[in-house]
Each structure stands twice: as C-alpha cells, then as structure tokens.
Design an enzyme around this catalytic site. Structure first.
Site, short mmCIF file in Angstrom:
data_model
loop_
_atom_site.label_atom_id
_atom_site.label_comp_id
_atom_site.label_asym_id
_atom_site.label_seq_id
_atom_site.Cartn_x
_atom_site.Cartn_y
_atom_site.Cartn_z
N HIS A 1 -5.58 0.27 -5.67
CA HIS A 1 -4.32 0.70 -6.28
C HIS A 1 -4.39 0.67 -7.80
O HIS A 1 -3.36 0.76 -8.44
CB HIS A 1 -3.18 -0.24 -5.85
CG HIS A 1 -2.54 0.13 -4.56
ND1 HIS A 1 -3.05 -0.21 -3.35
CD2 HIS A 1 -1.40 0.81 -4.29
CE1 HIS A 1 -2.28 0.25 -2.39
NE2 HIS A 1 -1.26 0.87 -2.93
N GLU B 1 -0.55 13.50 1.80
CA GLU B 1 -0.76 13.99 0.43
C GLU B 1 -1.41 15.36 0.39
O GLU B 1 -0.98 16.22 -0.36
CB GLU B 1 -1.62 13.01 -0.37
CG GLU B 1 -0.87 11.90 -1.05
CD GLU B 1 -0.53 10.80 -0.08
OE1 GLU B 1 -1.01 10.86 1.06
OE2 GLU B 1 0.22 9.90 -0.45
#
Lengths: 426, 367
Positions: free
Chosen positions: B165, B96
């Site tokens: 998450h 990322e």
C-alpha cells in the site's frame, strides 16, 4: 428460484436508485440466501449444481455424495473434535477483540481488518487440513493464520511490528506468511491471493505427476464477495477446472465490501452459481454454522485429494465489526447486524455441544479461560519483544543478496559487512 | 465595516487628516489579515474542485470504489452523490481493470470521467488501460481520439500500511509519453491542478497523498474562485534562496520546507521548488534556479532507481553542468519494499535530517 431472486433486485441505474435507498434492501426477499435459520443438521442447501451434471459427468454435486453416506447417529462430531473446534473459534474471537483494544491503545497501527463473526468458516475448513496443505487469504488473515497453526505470540508480535513476529515485523497485519505452516499470505489486493493459491495447487499436482512424489496436498483460498467481481477470480476458476487442480475456493460472503453492498455491485449475487459455469461444483452453505461448513469442507477436500478437481464453496457469513478499525461502519443497518449477531457461530456451537451432552458448560468455560490467558500472554510477549534492528531494513529484499549489485570497490555490495547499516542514502 | 467607519469619519468632522490615514491603514491591514487567515484542508480543496467542475460541465462524472454512498474512502467525494445523483457518481464493484477500461472508453466517446483509485497501488491492476488505452490513443489515432480522463487517488506511503500500500508511482507514470502527471502539495495546488486536470483534453494522472488530506493550508481569495486553474507544467518556488536548490513534490515539500528552516539557522539559504507537475517537468525553472545557486538536492519518497530525482539530476547535468559547484544529490526512499514495523518505516523514508545533511554536503559544510 434463482431467476425470481434476480428480478426482485433494484439494479443500479434504475429509476428507483434516484433516491438514496437505505442500505438494507434485503429484508423482504423470500429466498433463504440471506438469513438462513436452519438448525444444525446435514447441509440441506438445495441450490446445488445439478443442471449441468448430465453434460459433464465427472463433476458430481456435493449434496448427492453427502446424502449417500447417511450417518447412523445424528451427531456430526465427536467430543474431541467439538472441543478442538470450540477452542479454535474462541481463539479467533478473543484474539481479534484483543487486537481492537491494542489498536485503540496505539500498539498497532495502519490497517487492521478483524474477523469477528466469520470464525466458523476458518475453523470449519482449516481444522480439516494437514500442516502441508496450504492456505491463502486476504488482508483479513489473522484468524486464518491462527487456525493454520501460527502461534498467537507470533501473530501478535507481527501486528506490533516486533522482530519476533512471524514476518519479523516486515509484513504487518495484512501480510501473514508462514512457510512452516504453509500459510502463503496475507494479500492486500483483493483477488491477488486466488492466482497464488491456484499456483500452490498446481505445484501439488506437478509434484505428483511430474516429480512423482507422494503429494496429496490441497490448497484452500479464502476471499470475499467483493472479490467475486474481479477478473482474476474468473481466470482462476477457469484454469483450476481446466487443469483439475486440488483447490477449494472459499467465498466468505459477508455481504459487504467496505461500504458497498454485495447486491449493489453484482449483477447475479448468487456466487455459488459461478462454479458450474466453469465446470466445478458450486455449493452454498450457512457460514455461521461451523458444523455445516465442516461437512461441506470435508467433501470438497476429499474431492481435491482424490484428484477430482476444484470446488467453489460460498459461505454466507457476516462480520460483526466494520471493514477495518478505521471504518465507522455507518452504512450497515442495525437490524441486519442484530439478525446475524443472533446467529453467532460460537454461541451456536456451544449450544450444540451442551445440548448433545458432548461437553459441559464447565469444560467450555475452562477452554475460554485458557484462551484468555494465551492471548494475554501473547500481548505481554509482543510488548516485551524488541523492535527490528536498523540493519534489518535491507535484509530479505532478495533471497540472493547479490541482487544489490556490485559496489564501487568492485565487490558485491552484500559482501561488505557494513552494508546493512546504511539508510535511505544507500 | 468600511461603510460604518467611513460614515463616522465623515460625520465625526473632528477627524484630522492624519488620524484618518491611521484609520484607513488599520482597516487595510485588518482586511489583509482577514484574507490571509482563510484556510482549507486539501480534502476540502479536492472536493470543491470536483464539485465545481461537475456543476460546470455535465459531461464530467466520478467513478470508483466507495465514492458514492460511503462518501469516498478518504471522504474526498463527500456530498457528491447527494448533489449529482447516481448517474454521475458511480460506486463500482472492485474491478479496477474493468472500471478503468469503462472510463477510458467513455472518454473516447466524449465524456470526461474522473476515475478514483482507492490508492494508486490498485492502479497496477488497471495499468494496461492507463498506458495502452489512454496514454497512447491520441498518438495511435493521429489525433482523432483524445482521452480527457483524470485518474486520481492517494499515492506513496501512508502510516504503517505495509509494502503493498505504500509505493510511489510518480516515476512509472511520468515515463510514459501521452500522460500528464501532477502531484499537488497545498490546498491551492490541489484545487488549481485538479481543475486544470479535469478541463485538460488529455489523460492526467493526479497523485495525491493520504497524509496531506487532513492538513490545512492558507488559501487566497483568487484560489477560491470557481474559474481558478493552475497551469500544468509549471513548478512553484515555495521559498527563495541563494545557496542550494532543493526540488521535490507532494508530501516531501513539507519536509523540505522544515529542512530549509533548519538550514537557514545554520546560514544556508535554500531555494525550495515544489514541482507540482512531474510530467511535463518544469526543467526551465529548475535549471534557472540551479544556475543561480550552483547546487542541487532532489528529494522524493519513492524508490531511488529510475526515480523522478534521477530525471531531474540528468536534466540539470545536461543543461547546467558548467554552473554546478558540487555533485548533484538525490534523496529518495530506501531501495526496499516498505516494511511494516514503525521504526523500519521511518528509516525507509527520507526524514528532515537526511535532507539537511544532503544540503550541507552539497554546500561543503560537512563530510
């Protein structure tokens, strides 16, 4: 060999990629990097760290040390060890298969990542560890937890979200923690576990050197091929080698990160080579063969315990199922799957035990039956367990619940016995 | 269909004026039925928005994990690789910080990247680039370098995905000057706001919601046009009311609308505002609504402290204090990491009953 291997890869962005190439471009490659069919013997992986040995004398190639202790008989394990390994792998496989069934029946939810096919890596490494050694894993952590000693009941209850789970239902599939067994998680972000594992290894060294305790604990960090493109991996390889930490970095290279092939995302796909770049041995081993993995693991663990520092072990393995139970798994070629299914680690170990007269088919069948019953009992236990109570929502946010602050009456909120009965309005 | 009927009306001859009027009336309503019945899922809305912007401007490209061959982790970028090729749809390694940085650099140099995070939780690995390299650049360079980039992906809680998450990042990103933060609800919001975001010359954080992807919403003809665009910074009044103002964004809009139905049964008329844009926040619409109703309830899914709701409450208290008849109410997610167990997860997120209860409290109809 390594350079020729790299040259044959179609790199992303080249003209060839204009068409949608079929995902399996691996077949014609000559190297045994993928699809090793070596029989069960002492690890014969040739591509070891030796180039830099002259420059960095303390780091010894694993292959050389293993060669020195020539075994007198040709067997690698005793009967007891063999049965322990077999039972552990069967437990891993049965448990994961049961997870799939339970998920489709709606007892489990969210993200569930199964480990079928990779059991040799978990069993090969973790069965060499003691209770005080640590294991850190990723979201594909059920079998690592089971191998480390967390009971099947506790893991299954956790997956069902029940209060009897190893994390009281608060963690879930991807977050298996057990202080008692030193299973330090279960992380959803890839690469996240590696610094945590490095820290655990750091603690082990600190205990020995600063606190003057008798500490020989090692840490094993498990992660995948996709993680090897993440910055944290490299940062930790550097620091582990720099501080000579007792850690083993185990790459479970199953060639796929969801739908992204390892070859499409990595400039140099041979991960073991990244170890020597940081000053530690890099080993490549056939991860579908528990005995080979165990031999390499023995040496790596001994290195760590002797204080010689980290090792990077790349295990070539394969996951028989999709990335998670929600993954349709359309991109992997059927031929590739069949090739690895033929190298099923459980079948291979069974064959070895029977052929070398270490165990009879009957004994192995008894083990399988015992594990089946264990897993079914775990499901019944999880089913019968209660869901967490409402008051559990606010528990365990802090180790010191004074962190919730002082309430309007001037006392700490946590001192009010009715504190945990609130909901979103708290 | 028009043509046939008109011909029959003309040829028929025996049609009286009134029956012709009746026929035309029937045809008109048939047409409006046909227009209103067009539905689109949020997933298709996002897909079509990216598709159209990519075909309109060759500088737009998509980058992220599994966006190409896998057709997108949540199938938002389905079909784009086949249509535009691997030079414009990049499957990245799992890195990322790396690929977000590359996207920002490409935006510095004049391209228009659309960077996908598999969930916004993963954006934490890249947050340095979003804040320091993207948000602050136009200011630090005194306007020389603008960053026309879009960071998009699912945000907030899904179903049973655990603590790592499920976090909502609206408040974090909305506190940073230099960023624009959008949160669509319906398919029309998704299409209009994403197109606006891609065309925008500044960095935009586009917060979608995984559970909304599969939901279908009616969509107007106007929204299906390829030049359709919604203004950034303008909230939408989803439902007019006069007793209490309820503001929210993303998935919670659906919950609030249900709560408004329940409140209507009890005689409370709630005005529902879909924020659409978290930064810039449409303070004018919110305050105008509060001045009309005199009560405010703000709802969000994220953590309560320093949330979007806190900002709205502060704004209303600052600007419309004398109009308020009741204390402002905040409904947010529980102040705990998201638990995995299904019943605890339900307790940790605002439910319709919580919203109804708060609105009634604000209207002094209950304790």
């Amino acid at each position: 060999m390594a350079t020729s291997f790299s040259a044959t890869l179609p790199l992303h962005g080249s003209q060839e990629n204009r068409l949608l190439l079929p995902p399996i471009r691996l077949a014609p490659l000559p190297s045994s990097f993928l699809g090793s069919t070596r029989s069960l013997t002492i690890p014969s992986s040739r591509r070891l760290y030796h180039a830099h040995a002259a420059r960095r004398s303390p780091v010894v190639g694993v292959q050389e040390v293993v060669k020195e202790k020539k075994v007198t008989n040709s067997l690698l394990i005793t009967k007891e060890e063999g049965l322990v390994l077999y039972e552990d792998m069967i437990l891993g496989r049965s448990f994961e298969d049961m997870c799939a069934q339970m998920y489709y029946r709606g007892k489990m939810f969210g993200f569930v990542h199964l480990y079928n096919g990779q059991e040799a890596v978990s069993t090969g490494f973790i069965k060499l560890l003691t209770q005080s050694d640590s294991v850190v894993s990723t979201y594909r952590d059920h079998v690592h937890a089971l191998s480390k000693g967390v009971s099947a009941r506790a893991v299954m209850s956790e997956l069902f979200g029940k209060v009897t789970g190893c994390c009281r239902g608060q963690g879930g599939s991807m977050h298996m923690f057990s202080k008692e067994h030193n299973m330090l998680g279960g992380f959803a972000f890839i690469g996240e576990g590696i610094p945590v594992a490095t820290g655990a290894a750091f603690t082990s060294k600190y205990k020995r050197e600063v606190l003057k305790q008798d500490c020989e604990d090692v840490t094993v960090a498990f992660f995948g091929d996709g993680t090897c493109n993440n910055g944290q991996f490299y940062e930790c390889l550097n620091m582990a080698a720099l501080y000579k930490l007792p850690i083993i970095f185990v790459v479970e290279n199953n060639l796929w990160a969801i739908g992204m092939s390892h070859l499409r995302s990595t400039s140099d796909p041979e991960i073991w080579k990244k170890g020597p770049a940081f000053g530690m041995p890099g080993v490549h081993v056939d991860g579908m063969d528990v005995l080979k993995v165990r031999e390499v693991a023995k040496e790596a663990v001994m290195r760590a315990r002797r204080g010689e520092g980290p090792t990077l072990v790349e295990c070539e393995t394969y996951r028989f199922r999709g990335h998670s139970l929600a993954d349709p798994d359309e991109l992997r070629d059927a031929a590739e799957k069949a090739k690895y299914a033929a190298r099923d680690p459980i079948t291979a170990l069974k064959k070895y035990l029977v052929e070398n007269k270490l165990a009879s088919e009957g004994e192995l069948k008894t083990i399988e039956k015992k594990i089946d019953e264990l897993v079914e009992e775990a499901v019944e236990f999880a089913d019968a367990s209660p869901q967490p109570g409402r008051s559990q929502l606010l528990e365990n946010v802090f180790a010191d619940p004074k962190g919730f602050g002082i309430g309007p009456d001037g006392r700490y909120r946590c001192e009010d016995p009715k504190f945990t009965e609130g909901t979103a309005q708290v | 269909m028009w043509g046939i009927l008109r011909r029959s009306a003309v040829d028929g001859g025996g049609f009286s004026a009134s029956s012709l009027r009746r026929t035309r009336f029937a045809l008109v309503s048939a047409r409006s039925y046909a227009a209103g019945s067009k539905e689109m899922t949020v997933r298709d809305a996002l897909n079509s928005a990216i598709d159209e912007e990519m075909s309109a401007d060759p500088k737009v490209f998509v980058m992220g994990e599994e966006v190409g061959q896998y057709q997108g982790a949540y199938k938002i970028t389905k079909g784009l690789l086949e249509k535009y090729g691997p030079e414009r749809v990049y499957d990245t390694p799992i890195t990322e910080a790396g690929f977000t940085g590359i996207g920002v650099g490409a935006a510095y140099a004049g391209l228009k990247p659309v960077v996908e995070f598999m969930t916004f939780n993963f954006s934490m690995q890249a947050i340095d680039h979003i804040i320091n390299s993207a948000a602050k650049s136009n200011y630090m360079s005194a306007g020389q370098i603008n960053v026309p980039i879009v960071f998009r992906g699912p945000n907030g809680a899904a179903a049973g995905v655990g603590a790592q998450h499920s976090q909502c990042y609206a408040a974090w990103y909305a506190s940073v000057p230099g960023l624009k933060v959008l949160a669509p609800y319906s398919a029309e919001d998704a299409r209009g706001l994403l197109k606006a975001a891609i065309r925008d010359p500044d960095p935009v954080v586009f917060l979608e919601n995984e559970l909304l992807y599969g939901e279908s919403f009616p969509i107007s003809e106007e929204a299906l046009d390829s030049s359709f665009c919604l203004p950034i910074g303008k909230a939408r009044i989803e439902r007019e009311g006069k007793d209490v103002t309820i503001t929210t964004f993303s998935k919670m809009v659906g919950f609030v609308l249900k709560a408004a139905e329940k409140l209507a049964e009890e005689g409370i008329s709630a005005e529902v505002i879909n924020l659409r844009s978290i930064r810039p926040l449409d303070r004018a619409t919110i305050n105008a609504s509060v001045r009309k109703t005199s009560r405010l309830v703000t709802v969000e899914e994220g953590f309560p402290q320093h949330g979007v709701c806190a900002e709205i409450c502060a704004s209303v208290v600052e600007e419309s204090f004398s109009y308020l008849d009741a204390p402002v109410e905040r409904i947010a997610g529980a102040d705990v990491p998201m638990p995995y167990a299904a019943n605890l997860e339900r307790l940790a997120l605002p439910q319709v009953e919580d919203i109804v209860r708060a609105a009634k409290r604000a209207c002094y109809r209950s304790k």
